[in-house]
Write a protein that holds these residues in place. Structure first.
Motif, PDB file in Angstrom:
ATOM      1  N   ARG A 258     -12.927  66.101  49.147  1.00  0.00           N
ATOM      2  CA  ARG A 258     -12.862  65.371  50.407  1.00  0.00           C
ATOM      3  C   ARG A 258     -13.825  64.200  50.388  1.00  0.00           C
ATOM      4  O   ARG A 258     -14.975  64.334  49.987  1.00  0.00           O
ATOM      5  CB  ARG A 258     -13.214  66.296  51.573  1.00  0.00           C
ATOM      6  N   LEU A 259     -13.344  63.048  50.840  1.00  0.00           N
ATOM      7  CA  LEU A 259     -14.163  61.841  50.784  1.00  0.00           C
ATOM      8  C   LEU A 259     -15.438  61.987  51.604  1.00  0.00           C
ATOM      9  O   LEU A 259     -16.477  61.424  51.258  1.00  0.00           O
ATOM     10  CB  LEU A 259     -13.363  60.633  51.274  1.00  0.00           C
ATOM     11  N   GLY A 260     -15.349  62.764  52.691  1.00  0.00           N
ATOM     12  CA  GLY A 260     -16.525  62.961  53.527  1.00  0.00           C
ATOM     13  C   GLY A 260     -17.663  63.660  52.811  1.00  0.00           C
ATOM     14  O   GLY A 260     -18.819  63.568  53.233  1.00  0.00           O
ATOM     15  N   LEU A 261     -17.349  64.375  51.725  1.00  0.00           N
ATOM     16  CA  LEU A 261     -18.377  65.044  50.939  1.00  0.00           C
ATOM     17  C   LEU A 261     -18.866  64.167  49.786  1.00  0.00           C
ATOM     18  O   LEU A 261     -19.819  64.525  49.093  1.00  0.00           O
ATOM     19  CB  LEU A 261     -17.850  66.367  50.385  1.00  0.00           C
ATOM     20  N   LEU A 262     -18.201  63.030  49.573  1.00  0.00           N
ATOM     21  CA  LEU A 262     -18.580  62.121  48.491  1.00  0.00           C
ATOM     22  C   LEU A 262     -19.365  60.921  48.984  1.00  0.00           C
ATOM     23  O   LEU A 262     -20.330  60.489  48.344  1.00  0.00           O
ATOM     24  CB  LEU A 262     -17.324  61.624  47.755  1.00  0.00           C
ATOM     25  N   LEU A 263     -18.937  60.372  50.114  1.00  0.00           N
ATOM     26  CA  LEU A 263     -19.532  59.130  50.612  1.00  0.00           C
ATOM     27  C   LEU A 263     -19.881  59.256  52.089  1.00  0.00           C
ATOM     28  O   LEU A 263     -19.171  59.908  52.853  1.00  0.00           O
ATOM     29  CB  LEU A 263     -18.557  57.959  50.441  1.00  0.00           C
ATOM     30  N   SER A 264     -20.953  58.593  52.485  1.00  0.00           N
ATOM     31  CA  SER A 264     -21.280  58.515  53.898  1.00  0.00           C
ATOM     32  C   SER A 264     -20.282  57.590  54.581  1.00  0.00           C
ATOM     33  O   SER A 264     -19.560  56.830  53.922  1.00  0.00           O
ATOM     34  CB  SER A 264     -22.696  57.959  54.084  1.00  0.00           C
ATOM     35  N   ALA A 265     -20.248  57.633  55.899  1.00  0.00           N
ATOM     36  CA  ALA A 265     -19.338  56.769  56.650  1.00  0.00           C
ATOM     37  C   ALA A 265     -19.627  55.299  56.356  1.00  0.00           C
ATOM     38  O   ALA A 265     -18.703  54.493  56.178  1.00  0.00           O
ATOM     39  CB  ALA A 265     -19.473  57.045  58.147  1.00  0.00           C
ATOM     40  N   GLU A 266     -20.891  54.943  56.260  1.00  0.00           N
ATOM     41  CA  GLU A 266     -21.264  53.552  55.995  1.00  0.00           C
ATOM     42  C   GLU A 266     -20.839  53.118  54.600  1.00  0.00           C
ATOM     43  O   GLU A 266     -20.350  52.001  54.401  1.00  0.00           O
ATOM     44  CB  GLU A 266     -22.779  53.367  56.160  1.00  0.00           C
ATOM     45  N   SER A 267     -21.007  53.986  53.625  1.00  0.00           N
ATOM     46  CA  SER A 267     -20.645  53.644  52.241  1.00  0.00           C
ATOM     47  C   SER A 267     -19.139  53.477  52.093  1.00  0.00           C
ATOM     48  O   SER A 267     -18.671  52.546  51.440  1.00  0.00           O
ATOM     49  CB  SER A 267     -21.149  54.720  51.275  1.00  0.00           C
TER      50      SER A 267
END
Length: 291
Positions: A258-267
């Motif tokens: 899941r992208l939420g576990l890879l990158l922060s919202a800002e990134s």
């Protein structure tokens, strides 16, 4: 020759969507993003307006439609239809519909902490600081979960000085234990868990890091490729399998996670804005030159 302004539609209004609006509108802290020549429409599925989103709605190039969740995408016509039948055309579309818990909420879960995306690490860190001051020692944390999110949450807790006790057995409820009786409710109420058989575990804080399911129904309506974990498949640039459509936040999946576990919202907002604007400007400039 100047190009036609780009119209971006963002389906979703959570943290990732808000970060993208800030990035596009040039209001992100430290942003070096190329000035955005266009308009942004945010389709929110909620009627209420958080303060952060209200501030973005006041920007001249931003329009926020509350209570207008996107329900269907016509990728060929580049039109998004909402649950009320409103239609919005787009040049670039970003799906930021997030995720939902895979299981019903644990009773009293609101009293504890949660870890669902990498952005939750900051909130947990602040809570740990407050707990440490109150108990005067290294806190003991109860961590619930057995997937990637739980693994990340354990690393976050250890890095912040918490002794995590992890259980993969789902509790019946989050409770206020004797060990946390002296803590103000404003700091943390949930300090223990109880299981169906009546047994319990007590500590200084509780973190729920259970698995979540990406909201991918909207993407499926456009024929986008869905990853094996149920998320919207994206590349390293956050582009989906259909040109002109992007996915950010916890609705997306990259490299099997899941992208939420890879990158922060800002990134993720920074990556998406960079790739999207380059593509949008390029296509618009080519169209203008051809005309």
């Amino acid at each position: 020759m100047s190009s036609t302004p780009v119209h971006v539609v963002i389906a979703g209004a959570g943290p990732a969507a808000q970060a993208l609006v800030r990035r596009l509108a040039g209001s992100a802290s430290g942003s070096r993003q190329r000035p955005f020549d266009g308009t942004i429409t945010v389709l929110s599925n909620r009627d209420e307006c958080p303060e952060a989103l209200l501030e973005l709605a006041e920007l001249p190039q931003v329009s926020v439609r509350f209570g207008q969740a996107a329900s269907f995408i016509d990728a060929d016509a580049k039109i998004v239809t909402t649950v009320d039948g409103m239609e919005f055309s787009y040049d670039q579309l970003v799906i930021a519909t997030g995720s939902t818990p895979s299981l019903p909420p644990v009773a009293g879960a609101e009293a504890g902490l949660s870890y669902s995306t990498i952005d939750d690490a900051a909130n947990i860190g602040e809570a740990v600081k407050d707990i440490t001051k109150i108990v005067g020692r290294r806190p003991l944390g109860i961590l619930v979960g057995n997937g990637p999110a739980a693994g990340q949450a354990e690393a976050v807790l250890r890095a912040r000085g918490v002794r995590p006790v992890r259980t993969t057995l789902r509790p019946a409820a989050v409770i206020a234990s004797v060990a946390g009786a002296g803590m103000p409710a404003s700091v943390l109420a949930g300090t223990g868990i109880v299981f169906e058989d009546g047994s319990s575990m007590n500590g200084d804080l509780v973190v729920l890091a259970e698995e979540r399911i990406a909201r991918s129904e909207l993407a499926e309506s456009a024929g986008l490729l869905i990853a094996s974990d149920g998320g919207i498949a994206v590349g390293r640039d956050l582009a989906t399998s259909v040109p002109g459509i992007w996915a950010i936040g916890d609705a997306a999946s990259c490299d099997g996670l899941r992208l939420g576990l890879l990158l922060s919202a800002e990134s993720s907002a920074m990556l998406c804005a960079s790739g999207m604007l380059l593509g949008a400007w390029g296509s618009k400039q080519q169209a203008a030159m051809a005309a």
